[in-house]
Design a protein around this motif. Sequence first.
Motif, PDB file in Angstrom:
ATOM      1  N   LEU A 206      -5.191   7.471 -13.766  1.00 35.54           N
ATOM      2  CA  LEU A 206      -4.698   6.136 -14.089  1.00 35.54           C
ATOM      3  C   LEU A 206      -5.897   5.230 -14.326  1.00 35.54           C
ATOM      4  CD1 LEU A 206      -1.963   5.714 -11.294  1.00 35.54           C
ATOM      5  CD2 LEU A 206      -1.623   6.440 -13.656  1.00 35.54           C
ATOM      6  N   SER A 207      -5.687   4.161 -15.061  1.00 41.48           N
ATOM      7  CA  SER A 207      -6.750   3.174 -15.268  1.00 41.48           C
ATOM      8  C   SER A 207      -6.944   2.392 -13.971  1.00 41.48           C
ATOM      9  CB  SER A 207      -6.384   2.225 -16.405  1.00 41.48           C
ATOM     10  OG  SER A 207      -5.304   1.386 -15.991  1.00 41.48           O
ATOM     11  N   ASP A 208      -8.064   1.685 -13.860  1.00 37.88           N
ATOM     12  CA  ASP A 208      -8.303   0.840 -12.682  1.00 37.88           C
ATOM     13  C   ASP A 208      -7.173  -0.174 -12.513  1.00 37.88           C
ATOM     14  OD1 ASP A 208     -10.591   2.063 -11.771  1.00 37.88           O
ATOM     15  OD2 ASP A 208     -11.938   0.730 -12.859  1.00 37.88           O
ATOM     16  N   ASN A 209      -6.714  -0.764 -13.612  1.00 36.48           N
ATOM     17  CA  ASN A 209      -5.620  -1.738 -13.538  1.00 36.48           C
ATOM     18  C   ASN A 209      -4.338  -1.094 -13.005  1.00 36.48           C
ATOM     19  OD1 ASN A 209      -7.182  -3.849 -14.439  1.00 36.48           O
ATOM     20  ND2 ASN A 209      -6.559  -3.619 -16.585  1.00 36.48           N
TER      21      ASN A 209
ATOM     22  N   GLU B  39      -2.357  -2.058  -9.485  1.00 42.74           N
ATOM     23  CA  GLU B  39      -0.937  -2.404  -9.422  1.00 42.74           C
ATOM     24  C   GLU B  39      -0.187  -1.518  -8.422  1.00 42.74           C
ATOM     25  OE1 GLU B  39       0.663  -2.151 -13.382  1.00 42.74           O
ATOM     26  OE2 GLU B  39      -0.709  -3.686 -14.152  1.00 42.74           O
ATOM     27  N   LYS B  40      -0.592  -0.277  -8.306  1.00 42.99           N
ATOM     28  CA  LYS B  40       0.090   0.708  -7.462  1.00 42.99           C
ATOM     29  C   LYS B  40      -0.286   0.566  -5.988  1.00 42.99           C
ATOM     30  CE  LYS B  40       0.478   5.773  -7.091  1.00 42.99           C
ATOM     31  NZ  LYS B  40       1.904   5.929  -7.057  1.00 42.99           N
ATOM     32  N   LEU B  41      -1.528   0.197  -5.684  1.00 42.12           N
ATOM     33  CA  LEU B  41      -2.047   0.183  -4.314  1.00 42.12           C
ATOM     34  C   LEU B  41      -2.254  -1.236  -3.799  1.00 42.12           C
ATOM     35  CD1 LEU B  41      -4.864   2.848  -4.930  1.00 42.12           C
ATOM     36  CD2 LEU B  41      -2.622   3.268  -3.879  1.00 42.12           C
ATOM     37  N   THR B  42      -2.282  -1.376  -2.473  1.00 39.59           N
ATOM     38  CA  THR B  42      -2.681  -2.661  -1.884  1.00 39.59           C
ATOM     39  C   THR B  42      -4.184  -2.828  -2.114  1.00 39.59           C
ATOM     40  OG1 THR B  42      -3.273  -1.769   0.278  1.00 39.59           O
ATOM     41  CG2 THR B  42      -0.942  -2.372  -0.064  1.00 39.59           C
ATOM     42  N   PRO B  43      -4.711  -4.044  -2.014  1.00 35.99           N
ATOM     43  CA  PRO B  43      -6.162  -4.213  -2.177  1.00 35.99           C
ATOM     44  C   PRO B  43      -6.980  -3.348  -1.207  1.00 35.99           C
ATOM     45  CG  PRO B  43      -5.085  -6.333  -2.342  1.00 35.99           C
ATOM     46  CD  PRO B  43      -4.022  -5.338  -1.924  1.00 35.99           C
TER      47      PRO B  43
ATOM     48  N   ALA C  84      -1.949   8.506  -0.024  1.00 36.91           N
ATOM     49  CA  ALA C  84      -1.285   7.233  -0.322  1.00 36.91           C
ATOM     50  C   ALA C  84      -1.309   6.922  -1.814  1.00 36.91           C
ATOM     51  CB  ALA C  84      -1.947   6.100   0.462  1.00 36.91           C
ATOM     52  N   GLY C  85      -2.176   7.572  -2.565  1.00 34.55           N
ATOM     53  CA  GLY C  85      -2.260   7.322  -4.000  1.00 34.55           C
ATOM     54  C   GLY C  85      -1.249   8.113  -4.816  1.00 34.55           C
ATOM     55  N   CYS C  86      -1.006   9.373  -4.414  1.00 34.27           N
ATOM     56  CA  CYS C  86      -0.139  10.223  -5.249  1.00 34.27           C
ATOM     57  C   CYS C  86       0.843  11.078  -4.447  1.00 34.27           C
ATOM     58  CB  CYS C  86      -0.999  11.127  -6.121  1.00 34.27           C
ATOM     59  SG  CYS C  86      -1.880  12.412  -5.210  1.00 34.27           S
ATOM     60  N   GLU C  87       0.817  10.956  -3.137  1.00 33.97           N
ATOM     61  CA  GLU C  87       1.726  11.663  -2.239  1.00 33.97           C
ATOM     62  C   GLU C  87       1.551  13.178  -2.222  1.00 33.97           C
ATOM     63  OE1 GLU C  87       5.752  10.197  -2.364  1.00 33.97           O
ATOM     64  OE2 GLU C  87       5.082   8.166  -1.866  1.00 33.97           O
ATOM     65  N   LEU C  88       0.375  13.674  -2.585  1.00 29.01           N
ATOM     66  CA  LEU C  88       0.090  15.098  -2.428  1.00 29.01           C
ATOM     67  C   LEU C  88      -0.071  15.384  -0.936  1.00 29.01           C
ATOM     68  CD1 LEU C  88      -0.578  17.817  -3.883  1.00 29.01           C
ATOM     69  CD2 LEU C  88      -2.983  17.177  -3.658  1.00 29.01           C
ATOM     70  N   PRO C  89       0.633  16.383  -0.387  1.00 28.28           N
ATOM     71  CA  PRO C  89       0.477  16.706   1.033  1.00 28.28           C
ATOM     72  C   PRO C  89      -0.950  17.165   1.339  1.00 28.28           C
ATOM     73  CG  PRO C  89       2.459  17.716   0.125  1.00 28.28           C
ATOM     74  CD  PRO C  89       1.673  17.185  -1.037  1.00 28.28           C
ATOM     75  N   LEU C  90      -1.572  16.528   2.338  1.00 24.61           N
ATOM     76  CA  LEU C  90      -2.951  16.862   2.702  1.00 24.61           C
ATOM     77  C   LEU C  90      -3.064  17.516   4.077  1.00 24.61           C
ATOM     78  CD1 LEU C  90      -4.757  13.629   1.426  1.00 24.61           C
ATOM     79  CD2 LEU C  90      -4.422  15.809   0.225  1.00 24.61           C
ATOM     80  N   PHE C  91      -2.243  17.048   5.039  1.00 30.47           N
ATOM     81  CA  PHE C  91      -2.318  17.562   6.407  1.00 30.47           C
ATOM     82  C   PHE C  91      -0.919  17.691   7.002  1.00 30.47           C
ATOM     83  CE2 PHE C  91      -5.926  14.667   5.692  1.00 30.47           C
ATOM     84  CZ  PHE C  91      -7.004  15.513   5.902  1.00 30.47           C
ATOM     85  N   LYS C  92      -0.725  18.699   7.812  1.00 33.54           N
ATOM     86  CA  LYS C  92       0.497  18.813   8.620  1.00 33.54           C
ATOM     87  C   LYS C  92       0.200  18.163   9.967  1.00 33.54           C
ATOM     88  CE  LYS C  92       2.643  22.707   6.427  1.00 33.54           C
ATOM     89  NZ  LYS C  92       3.571  21.911   5.688  1.00 33.54           N
ATOM     90  N   SER C  93       1.218  17.623  10.615  1.00 33.50           N
ATOM     91  CA  SER C  93       1.009  16.948  11.895  1.00 33.50           C
ATOM     92  C   SER C  93       0.433  17.896  12.946  1.00 33.50           C
ATOM     93  CB  SER C  93       2.318  16.333  12.397  1.00 33.50           C
ATOM     94  OG  SER C  93       3.302  17.330  12.533  1.00 33.50           O
TER      95      SER C  93
END
Length: 170
Positions: free
Chosen positions: A46-49, A53-57, A88-97
């Motif tokens: 995605l572009s920086d813009n 738009e997708k993420l909080t600052p 948080a950017g793309c919801e790819l699973p990274l870790f199991k609890s």
Amino acid sequence: MNRKTFFGLSIGAILKVSFAPTFLMALIKPEQKSAGNSNNQQKITLSDNQWQEKLTPAQYHILREEGTERPFSSELNDEKRKGTFVCAGCELPLFKSSMKYDSGTGWPSFYDTIALNIETKKDFKLIIPRTEYHCRRCGGHQGHVFNDGPAPTGKRYCNNGLALKFIPET
């Protein structure tokens, strides 16, 4: 055979043995390197813009500018439920609890990752080299990995809480 020829052949053989596997792996397409590689790992660009738009600052600063949140500021430090931690950017699973543990560092910490879902690179921002890791799909900065974690891996994936979302098991 003289010494010069012997030396040249010896060096050539060493280089061939040392670099052949790396060279051959570079020729294989990423999809062929690992079984189970699915559309989950297709890159998101995605572009920086669009990211702003997708993420909080704060998320943008961490994920896209490789920032770090203050220690002990993440609600995920105390997350104990069963579930999955996703980018948080793309919801790819990274870790199991089940991979999470309390490292006492103030950041959510894990001793292992979900296979194939992170990429690493060297970080020299603090002069001493560290290994930084990112989400494989969107490239979002997650944190750093250290060799002071618990068994069975001995690794500590020290993650920014704002770079993750927790999805509870249903």
